[in-house]
Write an enzyme that holds these catalytic residues in place. Structure first.
Site: not given
Length: 274
Positions: A113-115
């Site tokens: 999800a990259c953050g």
């Protein structure tokens, strides 16, 4: 036999005076949870009510939601230096699990999800909640909420001697304490309560309240929702993600429940005032 407390010699300091004396500590040991003989996780817990802990953990992970799915719980072989069973490994036999554990999905989401894993995690939990806390007609008066912390505190036997345990209590809409559990981990205390409810065939916990002695985290809100609870109260603060999840699912989230005061973060319509 497992015990919730352990004794240890300490040196008590009072001003410049020092006094050797025995002291009680909250017991903490690892518990390996297996499903069908396969290791799932290891949690540090206070020994006692281990079967409730495992059952509640499996509910909170979205694997099961009714008693019939949990066909067996047993301690596995594990011995200490003296050859005695450590009672630190529990294997659960589950029939027709609902889904893979949420913990495995969350690890994947956190990686991909990259953050934005918080938003995705809320969605993952929402899709696995079989019960609908938002539809629960429960209403309570503030005076009832104010009585709950004292009722839970009176049931904390191990806390009296150690001062180092979290607690969770399950109450009826009339304020009757049905089950109280203590543990060094707040999540474990909640799992023990929900596991008791599952094994007593009480899920979903429609019309019930859950009180925790610490703060209300995302994980505790998740566990409450998966058990069908319409109201989660905490004596301390909730996290922002806990409030997001509670709002998403229609669960009433109460924080800072102390004395004759509290903050209601979501679904305040369930708390009736004049």
């Amino acid at each position: 036999m497992t015990r919730a407390t352990a004794r240890r010699r300490v040196v008590r300091l009072r001003g410049t005076e020092r006094t050797p004396r025995p002291d009680a500590l909250a017991a903490e040991e690892p518990l390996e949870i297996r499903v069908g003989g396969q290791p799932l996780t290891v949690t540090m817990r206070t020994p006692g009510h281990d079967f409730d802990l495992v059952a509640g953990f499996l509910v909170g992970e979205g694997l099961l939601h009714r008693r019939e799915q949990l066909t067996a719980l047993r301690y596995c072989a594990g011995t200490d230096e003296a050859g005695a069973n450590t009672y630190n490994v529990v294997d659960a036999t589950v029939r027709e699990p609902d889904a893979p554990p949420l913990s495995a999905q969350r690890n994947l989401l956190t990686t991909s999800a990259c953050g934005l894993c918080g938003r995705d995690t809320v969605e993952a939990v929402r899709t696995q909640v079989r019960f609908k806390p938002g539809d629960d007609p429960l209403t309570v008066r503030p005076e009832l909420l104010y009585r709950l912390p004292d009722a839970l505190r009176a049931a904390q036997r191990a806390f009296d001697s150690t001062g180092g345990l979290h607690a969770a209590g399950l109450f009826t809409a009339a304020g009757e304490l049905l089950c109280a559990r203590e543990d060094v981990g707040r999540h474990n205390a909640v799992d023990k309560v929900i596991g008791w409810a599952l094994r007593e065939d009480r899920l979903p916990l429609t019309g019930h309240l859950l009180l925790v002695s610490g703060r209300a985290s995302f994980e505790l809100t998740q566990k409450a929702a998966l058990a069908g609870l319409p109201l989660l109260a905490a004596v301390s603060a909730p996290s922002s993600l806990a409030a997001d999840l509670a709002e998403e699912l229609g669960l009433t989230l109460v924080g800072f429940l102390r004395g004759e005061g509290a903050n209601v973060y979501t679904r305040a319509d369930r708390v009736l005032t004049d």
